[in-house]
Design a protein around this motif. Structure first.
Motif: not given
Length: 224
Positions: A26-37
């Protein structure tokens, strides 16, 4: 990925089993998309684990919300000190439906929100919780329905009285006649955030756009 009217894009970080072993995917997917929230319905333990692993990877959303943290501070859900530290640092945001600062009074005896919260602390030694206001309001609603029902011993009569009830309570005006569906009463919400205070987690009101009469008790603090 769906895009909402305000321009936000929803990214699904992927499902997991509780309790989680880790959130590296999940953290890597967060990094991949640059999610801010970030938003979830995680337990306090899992949310703390996600926050720690995201922090260690230097991939952290600027704001985290969690539906299981709407009403209770994390100190009420787990005794693990590591969880407390992580979630204090996470500054989880939440919706607020009641607080001691709400400008309402009990229909039973005129008790204010602040007085109810103070009485609860005096009786239990614990800080106020959001469900306190709604629980009191439901007692007020039940008292009103039983008082105005043609026959308070008849279920149908009490149900009919409740369906026609509009009552100013310690949680605000409960109007059971308007919907959006029968026998549903809605309350306006304000924005809150769990912030670290000297006495432990503190739920601060940080946005009152929908209910300006509720005073702000803090400023929204981004995680980063």
């Amino acid at each position: 990925m769906p895009v909402f009217p305000r321009g936000h894009t929803l990214v699904d970080l992927g499902a997991y089993r509780e309790p989680a072993d880790g959130f590296h995917a999940q953290v890597e997917r967060l990094r991949e998309h640059g999610a801010g929230l970030g938003t979830s319905a995680a337990t306090a333990t899992d949310l703390a684990l996600f926050h720690r692993q995201a922090r260690e990877a230097e991939v952290r959303p600027r704001l985290i919300t969690c539906s299981r943290r709407l009403t209770y501070p994390h100190t009420h859900t787990t005794s693990a000190p590591g969880v407390h530290g992580e979630l204090a640092d996470a500054c989880v945001a939440a919706l607020v439906h009641w607080s001691p600062a709400h400008p309402y009074r009990s229909s039973l005896d005129g008790t204010t929100c602040g007085e109810l919260a103070h009485a609860y602390r005096q009786a239990t030694g614990d800080g106020w919780l959001q469900p306190l206001g709604l629980a009191h309001a439901l007692v007020e609603t039940a008292h009103h329905a039983l008082t105005v029902a043609a026959d308070p011993t008849d279920r149908a009569s009490v149900a009919q009285a409740l369906a026609g009830t509009t009552l100013d309570t310690i949680a605000g005006t409960l109007d059971w006649t308007r919907g959006p569906t029968p026998n549903i009463a809605l309350l306006p919400l304000v924005g809150g955030q769990w912030q670290h205070g000297p006495g432990g987690p503190r739920l601060a009101v940080v946005s009152n756009t929908a209910l300006p009469d509720v005073p702000l008790t803090g400023e929204l603090t981004p995680v980063w």
